[in-house]
Design a protein around this motif. Structure first.
Motif, PDB file in Angstrom:
ATOM      1  N   PHE A  63       0.585  -1.196   0.095  1.00 29.22           N
ATOM      2  CA  PHE A  63      -0.045   0.016   0.014  1.00 29.22           C
ATOM      3  C   PHE A  63       1.064   1.098  -0.101  1.00 29.22           C
ATOM      4  CE2 PHE A  63      -4.162   1.824   2.218  1.00 29.22           C
ATOM      5  CZ  PHE A  63      -3.926   2.937   1.310  1.00 29.22           C
ATOM      6  N   ALA A  64       1.183   1.824  -1.191  1.00 30.20           N
ATOM      7  CA  ALA A  64       2.057   3.009  -1.323  1.00 30.20           C
ATOM      8  C   ALA A  64       1.318   4.240  -1.617  1.00 30.20           C
ATOM      9  CB  ALA A  64       2.725   2.957  -2.605  1.00 30.20           C
ATOM     10  N   ALA A  65       1.381   5.431  -0.787  1.00 26.05           N
ATOM     11  CA  ALA A  65       0.952   6.699  -0.822  1.00 26.05           C
ATOM     12  C   ALA A  65       1.870   7.442  -1.830  1.00 26.05           C
ATOM     13  CB  ALA A  65       0.803   7.451   0.194  1.00 26.05           C
ATOM     14  N   ILE A  66       1.601   8.058  -2.920  1.00 23.48           N
ATOM     15  CA  ILE A  66       2.322   9.183  -3.581  1.00 23.48           C
ATOM     16  C   ILE A  66       1.754  10.703  -3.207  1.00 23.48           C
ATOM     17  CG2 ILE A  66       2.877  10.152  -5.891  1.00 23.48           C
ATOM     18  CD1 ILE A  66       2.455   7.256  -7.118  1.00 23.48           C
ATOM     19  N   ILE A 126      -4.601  -1.587  -7.487  1.00 21.98           N
ATOM     20  CA  ILE A 126      -5.824  -0.463  -7.336  1.00 21.98           C
ATOM     21  C   ILE A 126      -5.208   0.860  -7.444  1.00 21.98           C
ATOM     22  CG2 ILE A 126      -7.524   0.730  -5.688  1.00 21.98           C
ATOM     23  CD1 ILE A 126      -8.530  -2.405  -5.181  1.00 21.98           C
ATOM     24  N   LEU A 127      -5.477   1.880  -8.085  1.00 23.86           N
ATOM     25  CA  LEU A 127      -5.075   3.393  -8.003  1.00 23.86           C
ATOM     26  C   LEU A 127      -6.118   4.120  -7.776  1.00 23.86           C
ATOM     27  CD1 LEU A 127      -3.455   3.455 -11.571  1.00 23.86           C
ATOM     28  CD2 LEU A 127      -2.536   3.138  -9.462  1.00 23.86           C
ATOM     29  N   ALA A 128      -5.836   4.830  -6.321  1.00 23.90           N
ATOM     30  CA  ALA A 128      -6.926   5.738  -5.772  1.00 23.90           C
ATOM     31  C   ALA A 128      -6.359   7.238  -5.912  1.00 23.90           C
ATOM     32  CB  ALA A 128      -6.846   5.343  -4.056  1.00 23.90           C
ATOM     33  N   ASP A 129      -7.345   7.991  -6.487  1.00 27.70           N
ATOM     34  CA  ASP A 129      -6.869   9.304  -6.663  1.00 27.70           C
ATOM     35  C   ASP A 129      -7.430  10.299  -5.720  1.00 27.70           C
ATOM     36  OD1 ASP A 129      -6.287  11.788  -7.813  1.00 27.70           O
ATOM     37  OD2 ASP A 129      -7.337  11.576  -9.729  1.00 27.70           O
ATOM     38  N   GLU A 130      -6.866  10.704  -4.756  1.00 23.53           N
ATOM     39  CA  GLU A 130      -7.375  11.593  -3.801  1.00 23.53           C
ATOM     40  C   GLU A 130      -8.813  11.026  -3.330  1.00 23.53           C
ATOM     41  OE1 GLU A 130      -6.043  14.272  -2.184  1.00 23.53           O
ATOM     42  OE2 GLU A 130      -4.548  15.029  -3.631  1.00 23.53           O
ATOM     43  N   PRO A 131      -8.668   9.901  -2.856  1.00 25.10           N
ATOM     44  CA  PRO A 131     -10.076   9.124  -2.583  1.00 25.10           C
ATOM     45  C   PRO A 131     -10.829   9.615  -1.492  1.00 25.10           C
ATOM     46  CG  PRO A 131      -8.181   7.825  -1.512  1.00 25.10           C
ATOM     47  CD  PRO A 131      -7.543   8.797  -2.467  1.00 25.10           C
ATOM     48  N   THR A 132     -10.364  10.528  -0.585  1.00 24.47           N
ATOM     49  CA  THR A 132     -11.127  11.210   0.493  1.00 24.47           C
ATOM     50  C   THR A 132     -11.264  12.502   0.128  1.00 24.47           C
ATOM     51  OG1 THR A 132      -9.092  11.626   1.768  1.00 24.47           O
ATOM     52  CG2 THR A 132     -10.277   9.568   2.067  1.00 24.47           C
ATOM     53  N   GLY A 133     -11.218  13.111  -0.943  1.00 23.68           N
ATOM     54  CA  GLY A 133     -11.076  14.486  -1.204  1.00 23.68           C
ATOM     55  C   GLY A 133     -12.203  15.088  -0.988  1.00 23.68           C
ATOM     56  N   ASN A 134     -13.598  14.380  -1.280  1.00 25.82           N
ATOM     57  CA  ASN A 134     -14.921  14.915  -0.919  1.00 25.82           C
ATOM     58  C   ASN A 134     -15.511  14.638   0.344  1.00 25.82           C
ATOM     59  OD1 ASN A 134     -15.084  16.136  -3.562  1.00 25.82           O
ATOM     60  ND2 ASN A 134     -15.991  14.553  -4.578  1.00 25.82           N
ATOM     61  N   THR A 154      -9.164  -3.721   3.295  1.00 29.67           N
ATOM     62  CA  THR A 154      -9.650  -4.652   2.331  1.00 29.67           C
ATOM     63  C   THR A 154      -7.980  -4.894   1.680  1.00 29.67           C
ATOM     64  OG1 THR A 154     -10.075  -2.549   0.964  1.00 29.67           O
ATOM     65  CG2 THR A 154     -11.765  -3.823   1.964  1.00 29.67           C
ATOM     66  N   SER A 155      -7.043  -4.111   1.559  1.00 33.41           N
ATOM     67  CA  SER A 155      -5.960  -4.311   0.788  1.00 33.41           C
ATOM     68  C   SER A 155      -5.190  -5.473   1.619  1.00 33.41           C
ATOM     69  CB  SER A 155      -5.033  -2.993   0.885  1.00 33.41           C
ATOM     70  OG  SER A 155      -4.495  -2.820   2.151  1.00 33.41           O
ATOM     71  N   ARG A 181      -4.775  -8.989  -0.074  1.00 38.25           N
ATOM     72  CA  ARG A 181      -3.816  -9.218  -0.330  1.00 38.25           C
ATOM     73  C   ARG A 181      -3.464  -8.132  -1.785  1.00 38.25           C
ATOM     74  NH1 ARG A 181       0.952 -10.045   0.713  1.00 38.25           N
ATOM     75  NH2 ARG A 181       1.854 -10.089  -1.257  1.00 38.25           N
ATOM     76  N   GLN A 182      -4.271  -6.853  -1.616  1.00 38.87           N
ATOM     77  CA  GLN A 182      -4.357  -6.094  -2.899  1.00 38.87           C
ATOM     78  C   GLN A 182      -3.339  -4.985  -2.814  1.00 38.87           C
ATOM     79  OE1 GLN A 182      -7.116  -6.171  -5.488  1.00 38.87           O
ATOM     80  NE2 GLN A 182      -5.239  -5.033  -6.330  1.00 38.87           N
TER      81      GLN A 182
END
Length: 225
Positions: free
Chosen positions: A35-38, A163-171, A187-188, A192-193
Motif C-alpha cells: 500500500f503506497a502513497a504518492i 488499485i489506483l486511488a486518486d485523492e479518494p477522501t477529497g470529497n 481490504t488491501s 492482498r491487494q
C-alpha cells in the motif's frame, strides 16, 4: 516481487524552452501487496503520474509495466481491455453510474468484460465494506462515504493487479475520510491487494506502508511508515 514499475517516465506539454515538464524522469517500483502513497502539492505531477500508471494517458517517453506487461506497448483497444481487467480505479468523485444499483455498479466492470461474476468474492467484499443493506439502493440514496465504499468494492471486484486511488477522501469530511481509509487498508490486507494512492494530505499518507514524494515532476524521496 514488483507488480508495478516505471522507467524514466516523462510527460512534456509543449516544446522548447516553454515546455511544461509534468513528469521529468520518474522511476519507481511497487511490490505485490504493498500500500503506497504518492504525496505532492498541487502541480507536483502526482495526478499526471497516476494517469500514466493507469494507462489513462500516454507518456512522452519511458515505460510503465503492470504485472509484467509494458502497457504502452499495447494499442488503444488492447490497453482498454487490459486496464479493465488488471487495474482498479477509485476516484475522488466516486464515478458511480447513477441509474444502476449499488450491486450493479460493483459488478459492472466484470459484466462489461463478459465474465461470470464470482458471487462468493463479491459477497465477501460487500460484507467487509458493510454494504449488505445497501445493495439495492441507487447512488443518490447513499452518503458520500457510502458511495466511496461502493467505489472501493467495484475496484476490488475484478481482482485487479493494482488499485489506483486518486485523492479518494477529497470529497469527504475528516471522520468519514478516516473510516474510508481504514476500510481501504483493511481490504488491501484482506485481499492482498496492491494499492497506490495519490494524496496531498500528509495525515492520510500515514496510513500507507510507504510514502513516495513527488516534486516538480520528479521523485523527491520516500520512506516506509
Amino acid at each position: 516481487m514488483d507488480i508495478l514499475t516505471t522507467r524514466d517516465l516523462r510527460k512534456y506539454y509543449g516544446t522548447g524552452e516553454t515546455a511544461v515538464k509534468a513528469l521529468d524522469g520518474v522511476t519507481l517500483s511497487v511490490a505485490d501487496g504493498e500500500f503506497a502513497a504518492i504525496v505532492g502539492t498541487s502541480g507536483s505531477g502526482k495526478s499526471t503520474l497516476l494517469h500514466m500508471l493507469g494507462g489513462l494517458d500516454r507518456p512522452t517517453s519511458g515505460t510503465v509495466s503492470v504485472a509484467g506487461k509494458e502497457i504502452f506497448s499495447l494499442k488503444d483497444d488492447a490497453l482498454t481491455i487490459f486496464r479493465r481487467r488488471k487495474i482498479g480505479f477509485i476516484f475522488q468523485s466516486y464515478n458511480l453510474v447513477p441509474v444502476l444499483s449499488v450491486y450493479e455498479n460493483i459488478v459492472l466492470p466484470i459484466e462489461l468484460d463478459g465474465n461470470r461474476v464470482d458471487k462468493a468474492h463479491i459477497e465477501n467484499i460487500i460484507s467487509t465494506l458493510g454494504l449488505e443493506g445497501k445493495i439495492h439502493n441507487l447512488p443518490s440514496q447513499l452518503s458520500g462515504g457510502q458511495q466511496q465504499r461502493v467505489a472501493i468494492a467495484r475496484a476490488l471486484a475484478t481482482k485487479p493487479a493494482i488499485i489506483l486511488a486518486d485523492e479518494p477522501t477529497g470529497n469527504l469530511d475528516s471522520k468519514t475520510s478516516l473510516d474510508v481509509l481504514g476500510l481501504l487498508k483493511v481490504t488491501s490486507e484482506k485481499f492482498r491487494q496492491t494499492v497506490v494512492m495519490i494524496t496531498h494530505n500528509e495525515e492520510i499518507a500515514q496510513t500507507a506502508d510507504r510514502i513516495i514524494r513527488i516534486e516538480d515532476g520528479k521523485i523527491a524521496g520516500g520512506r516506509h511508515v
